[in-house]
Enzyme design. Structure first.
Site, PDB file in Angstrom:
ATOM      1  N   TYR A  18       6.238  -1.427  -7.282  1.00 21.13           N
ATOM      2  CA  TYR A  18       5.162  -2.147  -7.996  1.00 21.13           C
ATOM      3  C   TYR A  18       5.229  -1.806  -9.485  1.00 21.13           C
ATOM      4  O   TYR A  18       5.142  -2.690 -10.350  1.00 21.13           O
ATOM      5  CB  TYR A  18       3.808  -1.744  -7.399  1.00 21.13           C
ATOM      6  CG  TYR A  18       2.593  -2.263  -8.139  1.00 21.13           C
ATOM      7  CD1 TYR A  18       2.114  -3.547  -7.917  1.00 21.13           C
ATOM      8  CD2 TYR A  18       1.903  -1.444  -9.048  1.00 21.13           C
ATOM      9  CE1 TYR A  18       0.979  -4.014  -8.583  1.00 21.13           C
ATOM     10  CE2 TYR A  18       0.771  -1.908  -9.718  1.00 21.13           C
ATOM     11  CZ  TYR A  18       0.314  -3.188  -9.480  1.00 21.13           C
ATOM     12  OH  TYR A  18      -0.801  -3.641 -10.143  1.00 21.13           O
ATOM     13  N   LYS A  50       0.848  -1.198   0.000  1.00 12.66           N
ATOM     14  CA  LYS A  50       0.000   0.000   0.000  1.00 12.66           C
ATOM     15  C   LYS A  50       0.887   1.254   0.000  1.00 12.66           C
ATOM     16  O   LYS A  50       1.977   1.254   0.590  1.00 12.66           O
ATOM     17  CB  LYS A  50      -0.881   0.019   1.254  1.00 12.66           C
ATOM     18  CG  LYS A  50      -1.808  -1.177   1.346  1.00 12.66           C
ATOM     19  CD  LYS A  50      -3.227  -0.836   0.896  1.00 12.66           C
ATOM     20  CE  LYS A  50      -4.197  -1.962   1.104  1.00 12.66           C
ATOM     21  NZ  LYS A  50      -4.274  -2.962   0.073  1.00 12.66           N
TER      22      LYS A  50
HETATM   23  P1  NAP Z   1      -6.165  -8.789  -4.993  1.00 13.94           P
HETATM   24  O1  NAP Z   1      -7.627  -8.663  -4.739  1.00 13.94           O
HETATM   25  O2  NAP Z   1      -5.209  -8.466  -3.917  1.00 13.94           O
HETATM   26  O3  NAP Z   1      -5.919 -10.274  -5.556  1.00 13.94           O
HETATM   27  C1  NAP Z   1      -4.623 -10.739  -5.807  1.00 13.94           C
HETATM   28  C2  NAP Z   1      -4.699 -12.232  -5.989  1.00 13.94           C
HETATM   29  O4  NAP Z   1      -3.371 -12.725  -6.277  1.00 13.94           O
HETATM   30  C3  NAP Z   1      -5.174 -12.965  -4.726  1.00 13.94           C
HETATM   31  O5  NAP Z   1      -5.964 -14.057  -5.101  1.00 13.94           O
HETATM   32  C4  NAP Z   1      -3.867 -13.445  -4.119  1.00 13.94           C
HETATM   33  O6  NAP Z   1      -4.008 -14.578  -3.293  1.00 13.94           O
HETATM   34  C5  NAP Z   1      -3.115 -13.793  -5.389  1.00 13.94           C
HETATM   35  N1  NAP Z   1      -1.684 -14.020  -5.173  1.00 13.94           N
HETATM   36  C6  NAP Z   1      -0.788 -13.210  -4.562  1.00 13.94           C
HETATM   37  N2  NAP Z   1       0.409 -13.810  -4.518  1.00 13.94           N
HETATM   38  C7  NAP Z   1       0.259 -15.032  -5.097  1.00 13.94           C
HETATM   39  C8  NAP Z   1       1.123 -16.129  -5.329  1.00 13.94           C
HETATM   40  N3  NAP Z   1       2.406 -16.106  -4.948  1.00 13.94           N
HETATM   41  N4  NAP Z   1       0.629 -17.230  -5.970  1.00 13.94           N
HETATM   42  C9  NAP Z   1      -0.656 -17.266  -6.354  1.00 13.94           C
HETATM   43  N5  NAP Z   1      -1.529 -16.282  -6.125  1.00 13.94           N
HETATM   44  C10 NAP Z   1      -1.073 -15.174  -5.509  1.00 13.94           C
HETATM   45  O7  NAP Z   1      -5.731  -7.839  -6.212  1.00 13.94           O
HETATM   46  P2  NAP Z   1      -6.390  -7.574  -7.635  1.00 13.94           P
HETATM   47  O8  NAP Z   1      -6.627  -6.116  -7.720  1.00 13.94           O
HETATM   48  O9  NAP Z   1      -7.487  -8.515  -7.918  1.00 13.94           O
HETATM   49  O10 NAP Z   1      -5.140  -7.868  -8.577  1.00 13.94           O
HETATM   50  C11 NAP Z   1      -5.141  -8.849  -9.606  1.00 13.94           C
HETATM   51  C12 NAP Z   1      -4.097  -8.452 -10.643  1.00 13.94           C
HETATM   52  O11 NAP Z   1      -4.500  -7.233 -11.276  1.00 13.94           O
HETATM   53  C13 NAP Z   1      -2.708  -8.178 -10.070  1.00 13.94           C
HETATM   54  O12 NAP Z   1      -1.723  -8.670 -10.948  1.00 13.94           O
HETATM   55  C14 NAP Z   1      -2.653  -6.660 -10.017  1.00 13.94           C
HETATM   56  O13 NAP Z   1      -1.328  -6.179 -10.046  1.00 13.94           O
HETATM   57  C15 NAP Z   1      -3.418  -6.319 -11.279  1.00 13.94           C
HETATM   58  N6  NAP Z   1      -3.940  -4.968 -11.357  1.00 13.94           N
HETATM   59  C16 NAP Z   1      -4.911  -4.559 -10.481  1.00 13.94           C
HETATM   60  C17 NAP Z   1      -5.403  -3.267 -10.584  1.00 13.94           C
HETATM   61  C18 NAP Z   1      -6.484  -2.758  -9.664  1.00 13.94           C
HETATM   62  O14 NAP Z   1      -6.854  -1.588  -9.796  1.00 13.94           O
HETATM   63  N7  NAP Z   1      -7.015  -3.577  -8.750  1.00 13.94           N
HETATM   64  C19 NAP Z   1      -4.928  -2.385 -11.572  1.00 13.94           C
HETATM   65  C20 NAP Z   1      -3.944  -2.851 -12.460  1.00 13.94           C
HETATM   66  C21 NAP Z   1      -3.475  -4.138 -12.336  1.00 13.94           C
HETATM   67  P3  NAP Z   1      -4.177 -14.472  -1.674  1.00 13.94           P
HETATM   68  O15 NAP Z   1      -5.639 -14.214  -1.412  1.00 13.94           O
HETATM   69  O16 NAP Z   1      -3.726 -15.805  -1.213  1.00 13.94           O
HETATM   70  O17 NAP Z   1      -3.317 -13.343  -1.199  1.00 13.94           O
END
Ligand code: NAP
Length: 284
Positions: free
Chosen positions: A193, A95
């Site tokens: 990040y 964060k």
């Molecule tokens: P999130 O709600 O925090 O979900 C992240 C997911 O990744 C969770 O299921 C987490 O599992 C899993 N994860 C983390 N480390 C892992 C590992 N070593 N092996 C397998 N799974 C793992 O975040 P999100 O926003 O959905 O993000 C999903 C993707 O979108 C990420 O790549 C992020 O960088 C990208 N993204 C997001 C945004 C946005 O605005 N949200 C914008 C641009 C890109 P746990 O529950 O076990 O932690």
């Protein structure tokens, strides 16, 4: 061995990955594998979708654990003889304002977002079937970080001929430079990040190039994308998009029709090939 088609999403127990699995269950002709590093969280997510009448399968996958990746690879080979759709969604981000030292943030974030995603690709891309689709979830934050890199670094990272080994070397150098307190002097920004997502986008361009060179006839399409700013545990409630809205572009790329010629090796945003650039209107 089953002739059923199969799609797989990493980090799919919550957030964007979960929304992508839900959409694929509704639209993909074949099995959908919901994967998660934690078995209990993954199975709970599967149950939630089952309660909606959907039928994802579960497989454990921690993208930072080579054994876990290889167990999944062996499962896919045995059960399906390969893989049709791979969505590399798993990712982490500290964060803003987190007091953890930058060297630790850099090492931890790089290990998952770039090195983990690369390991998954190394093990699973050889399994991708003809006309398969690969989607690497990157971020516009990567471009913001790239714009803050020194001209020398930008030239290397934007090069059309950069190799995977050179890219891995640069990503590892960023982590080392933060440890030695010299990352700014060496031309890197503070945004750990963002640097890891530079890695994901450049890796996608390299992998697409390799696929075209080595397996051009298979018409596999591989792209990076930005989902936009999505309300998840990573970002919080202020983000503009629901997870369902954020899933639209990754799902569009995962389901490109079998006769599609592209996009391939692109950075896709809002279902359109975008110049690899930061779009401030989509972020706070
Ligand atoms: P999130 O709600 O925090 O979900 C992240 C997911 O990744 C969770 O299921 C987490 O599992 C899993 N994860 C983390 N480390 C892992 C590992 N070593 N092996 C397998 N799974 C793992 O975040 P999100 O926003 O959905 O993000 C999903 C993707 O979108 C990420 O790549 C992020 O960088 C990208 N993204 C997001 C945004 C946005 O605005 N949200 C914008 C641009 C890109 P746990 O529950 O076990 O932690």
């Amino acid at each position: 061995m089953s002739s059923t088609r199969v799609a797989l999403v990493t980090g799919a127990n919550k957030g964007l990955g979960f929304a992508i699995v839900r959409d694929l269950c509704q639209q993909f002709q074949g099995d959908v594998l919901l994967t998660a590093r934690d078995e209990a969280r993954g199975r709970a997510a599967v149950q939630q979708l089952q309660a909606e009448g959907l039928k994802p399968r579960f497989h454990q996958l921690d993208i930072t654990d080579l054994q876990s990746i290889r167990a999944l690879r062996d499962f896919l080979s045995k059960e399906y003889g390969g893989l049709d759709v791979l969505v590399n969604n798993a990712g982490i981000g500290f964060k803003t304002g987190d007091p953890t030292p930058i060297a630790i943030q850099a090492e931890v974030t790089m290990k998952t977002n770039f090195l983990g995603t690369r390991d998954v690709c190394t093990e699973l891309l050889p399994l991708i079937k003809s006309r398969g689709r690969v989607v690497n979830v990157s971020s516009g934050m990567g471009f913001k970080a790239l714009e803050s890199c020194s001209p020398e670094l930008q030239q290397k990272l934007r090069s059309e001929t950069i190799t995977e080994e050179e890219l891995v070397g640069l990503m590892n150098k960023f982590v080392e430079d933060t440890k030695n307190g010299v990352h700014r002097k060496e031309g890197w920004p503070d945004h750990t990040y963002g640097v890891t997502k530079i890695g994901v986008t450049v890796l996608s361009r390299i992998q697409a190039r390799k696929l075209s060179e080595q397996r051009g006839g298979d018409k596999i399409l591989l792209n990076a994308c930005c989902p936009g700013w999505v309300r998840t545990d990573m970002t919080g409630p202020k983000a503009h998009k629901s997870p369902k809205e954020g899933a639209e572009t990754p799902v569009y790329l995962a389901l490109l029709p079998s006769d599609a010629e592209g996009p391939h090796g692109q950075y896709v945003h809002e279902k359109k090939v975008a110049k690899w650039q930061f779009m401030p209107q989509f972020y706070p």
